[in-house]
Design an enzyme around this catalytic site. Sequence first.
Site, mmCIF file in Angstrom:
data_model
loop_
_atom_site.group_PDB
_atom_site.id
_atom_site.type_symbol
_atom_site.label_atom_id
_atom_site.label_comp_id
_atom_site.label_asym_id
_atom_site.label_seq_id
_atom_site.Cartn_x
_atom_site.Cartn_y
_atom_site.Cartn_z
ATOM 1 N N ASN A 181 10.825 -8.626 9.455
ATOM 2 C CA ASN A 181 9.697 -9.535 9.279
ATOM 3 C C ASN A 181 9.231 -10.033 10.648
ATOM 4 O O ASN A 181 9.757 -11.000 11.182
ATOM 5 C CB ASN A 181 10.118 -10.711 8.384
ATOM 6 C CG ASN A 181 8.937 -11.589 8.004
ATOM 7 O OD1 ASN A 181 7.800 -11.344 8.426
ATOM 8 N ND2 ASN A 181 9.208 -12.614 7.209
ATOM 9 N N ASN A 186 2.280 -13.921 7.424
ATOM 10 C CA ASN A 186 1.579 -13.083 6.440
ATOM 11 C C ASN A 186 2.396 -12.877 5.163
ATOM 12 O O ASN A 186 1.995 -12.108 4.283
ATOM 13 C CB ASN A 186 1.177 -11.739 7.060
ATOM 14 C CG ASN A 186 2.383 -10.926 7.515
ATOM 15 O OD1 ASN A 186 3.510 -11.188 7.111
ATOM 16 N ND2 ASN A 186 2.137 -9.930 8.353
ATOM 17 N N ASP A 187 3.532 -13.529 5.059
ATOM 18 C CA ASP A 187 4.407 -13.284 3.893
ATOM 19 C C ASP A 187 3.706 -13.609 2.571
ATOM 20 O O ASP A 187 3.905 -12.918 1.575
ATOM 21 C CB ASP A 187 5.688 -14.128 3.992
ATOM 22 C CG ASP A 187 6.583 -13.677 5.148
ATOM 23 O OD1 ASP A 187 6.183 -12.756 5.883
ATOM 24 O OD2 ASP A 187 7.669 -14.258 5.302
ATOM 25 N N GLY A 206 8.942 -9.861 2.940
ATOM 26 C CA GLY A 206 8.188 -10.288 4.118
ATOM 27 C C GLY A 206 8.161 -9.317 5.281
ATOM 28 O O GLY A 206 7.516 -9.581 6.299
ATOM 29 N N ASP A 208 7.047 -6.305 7.689
ATOM 30 C CA ASP A 208 5.648 -5.998 8.003
ATOM 31 C C ASP A 208 5.511 -5.060 9.199
ATOM 32 O O ASP A 208 6.511 -4.595 9.760
ATOM 33 C CB ASP A 208 4.867 -7.304 8.243
ATOM 34 C CG ASP A 208 5.581 -8.234 9.200
ATOM 35 O OD1 ASP A 208 6.243 -7.721 10.120
ATOM 36 O OD2 ASP A 208 5.496 -9.468 9.016
ATOM 37 N N ASP A 373 4.106 11.766 -2.622
ATOM 38 C CA ASP A 373 4.983 11.314 -3.694
ATOM 39 C C ASP A 373 4.881 12.227 -4.923
ATOM 40 O O ASP A 373 3.872 12.899 -5.122
ATOM 41 C CB ASP A 373 4.533 9.884 -4.065
ATOM 42 C CG ASP A 373 5.496 9.179 -4.978
ATOM 43 O OD1 ASP A 373 6.685 9.128 -4.644
ATOM 44 O OD2 ASP A 373 5.053 8.663 -6.027
ATOM 45 N N GLU A 402 7.470 15.559 -2.293
ATOM 46 C CA GLU A 402 8.657 15.134 -3.033
ATOM 47 C C GLU A 402 8.767 15.964 -4.311
ATOM 48 O O GLU A 402 8.193 15.613 -5.340
ATOM 49 C CB GLU A 402 8.583 13.639 -3.394
ATOM 50 C CG GLU A 402 9.855 13.153 -4.052
ATOM 51 C CD GLU A 402 9.675 11.903 -4.911
ATOM 52 O OE1 GLU A 402 10.666 11.223 -5.179
ATOM 53 O OE2 GLU A 402 8.534 11.614 -5.327
HETATM 54 CA CA CA Z 1 5.779 -10.925 7.202
#
Ligand code: CA
Length: 659
Positions: A181, A186-187, A206, A208, A373, A402
């Site tokens: 984090n 920005n959490d 959180g 980033d 994916d 994948e």
């Molecule tokens: Ca963050």
Amino acid sequence: MNSLFSLSIILGSRYAMNNWIIFGYLSIEAIDMRCSFIKIHSKQFTPWLLAIFLISGFTAQTQKVELTRIDPPFWWAGMNNPNLQLMVYGEQISKTIPVISYDGIQIRELIHVESPNYLFINLLFSPEVKPGMMNIEFQENGNTKASCRYEIKQRKTDPTRFHGFDNSDVIYLLMPDRFANGDPSNDDAPGMTEKADRKNPNGRHGGDIKGITNHFDYLNELGVTAIWTNPMLENNMPAFSYHGYAITDLYMIDPRFGTNQDYVNMVDEAHKNGLKVLMDMVFNHLGTEYYWKNDLPMQDWYNQWPEFTRSNYRGGVVSDPHAAKADYDIMVRGWFDTSMADLNQHNHLLAEFLITNSIWWIEYAGLDGIRQDTYPYPYSDFMALWMKRLLEEYPYYNVVGEVWLSDPQSVAYWENNIINKDGYRSNLTNVFDFPLMQAISSAFNEEEGWDKGAAKLWDIISQDYVYTDPMHLVTFADNHDGDRIYSKLGEDDNKFKLAMTFLLTTRGIPQLYYGSEIMMTGKEHKGHGDIRKDFPGGWSDDTSNAFTREGRTREQNNAFDFMKKLLHWRQTNTAVQSGKLTHYIPENGIYVYFRYNDEGSVMVMLNNTNEEKTVDLSRFSENLHGYSKGRSVLDRTGFDQLTEIKISPKSPLIVELLK
Ligand code: CA
């Protein structure tokens, strides 16, 4: 707050207050990265304008028209493909006729769909198109209802861009929410439903973009050369939004990770640090909270069922010559999860939307590769078309799919140059080696036997004939969907070293999972949170910081140093990266193989027993020919003869052969 998000709020609230009208002065009201919208405001009416307004027979009740967004938000001059499909979204926008005036760009086709709030514009670019701002006016009866300045960008000319990844690389998979984090502010990004809750193993923690870029030095020290991050596009879902696989805006980085520009800067910074970046893309499904959830362009945009129908997850059904159509339908058209709407890529407008989106990200961010994916879940003909289009634009590009199937034959069905019996050719450049992952997970735990222990590794490798080029397989011991390798191996340090040595010296492009280098543990049956724990030290209030030597335990440093030594050595040794492989049937619990090219030869010996062994090397004379001595890569021990070698219990030995 992201600029796009703020724009939509501004436009939405102003609309409600002032009743945007359709006639009058043009004025620039708001500018963001997508477009600068030009809107007309009622208070700007003048008497003479009103007169014209009345003469032309309009009434103030004329249906309002709004331009909300255009995807993609900008494009480039000089792309190989001269075509571009714009998806224009806004209230009643389909009632308008777009008019553009820009040298070298013309509207080839307008497509109206079921919802009146979409308009698809197919543009044709001449090779001479210059970068600039293209004005698009949306007119009704000759009157401009809305307009947008659409940017045509200059392509970057750096010749090192778009060269993909290869056997010299080791890919480090990290989960952005769980790595570090770097920016606690920005959490809880405004507008995002789910708030941070680090105590919830399934919640957002959180992590980033800043947390990733802050630790490029750590990744350099470790010795990996590429990162693959789980998807970082917006996942504005009420829960389980941390993993990234329920995307709600294909053109926006999740604000809890940062902005689009932050992402582009991260890729630039990675390149400066000698790291490539692979973006994780998902074409099978989107989060059910995607902005168009209540206003699909067409009802067949999603694969719809009378009631929720889950995929049977049996990827093998796609290549099965005896498959029942009912099973195929549920596999491909069934939903991956209740929160993930299944896309119908047989809708050609959606197909083009997805293809354009992937090219936009590659070009915009300068991506080095893509991890796609759930590869067998979308329609396979669409996936082949996507790869074809990608390679037409970027001929040296790589995508790793994948294909989560357990035997080499089933995986090879999806590999590029094979024309399968049913005629299918995927064009896919790389696939993950799931069969080898399963063998690694069990081989070092087992007693040696005819088909047990090291024989499992030999057995999977011996089936490489099914692949066009087994060197292109992306090999791994663990990822975000299963038990961590250290846990799979019973938290046994010796088994861990055997597994990592094998992974980093056999054929293929190795991929590591974040934290394995410090022996992080996790079992999938305890929940996904257990295998996706926060990297210790990524949060300022963590009690230890495993990004630093001081913050790691003695055992963790032991593992880290082992990985570091192997990874840095691998960077310098082309034989182990991309040389030929010759392996010998495991005998007495010892698996021996050689990697070699014109520059050198490496002998790898894995002792999968609990006893020290003395290995007679005469059996390997075809690979030892021309060499008289060797040097251990791991401890620099010299071998002044190549007749027999002692190897410790449950240990690897890597010998660089010398003349
Ligand atoms: Ca963050």
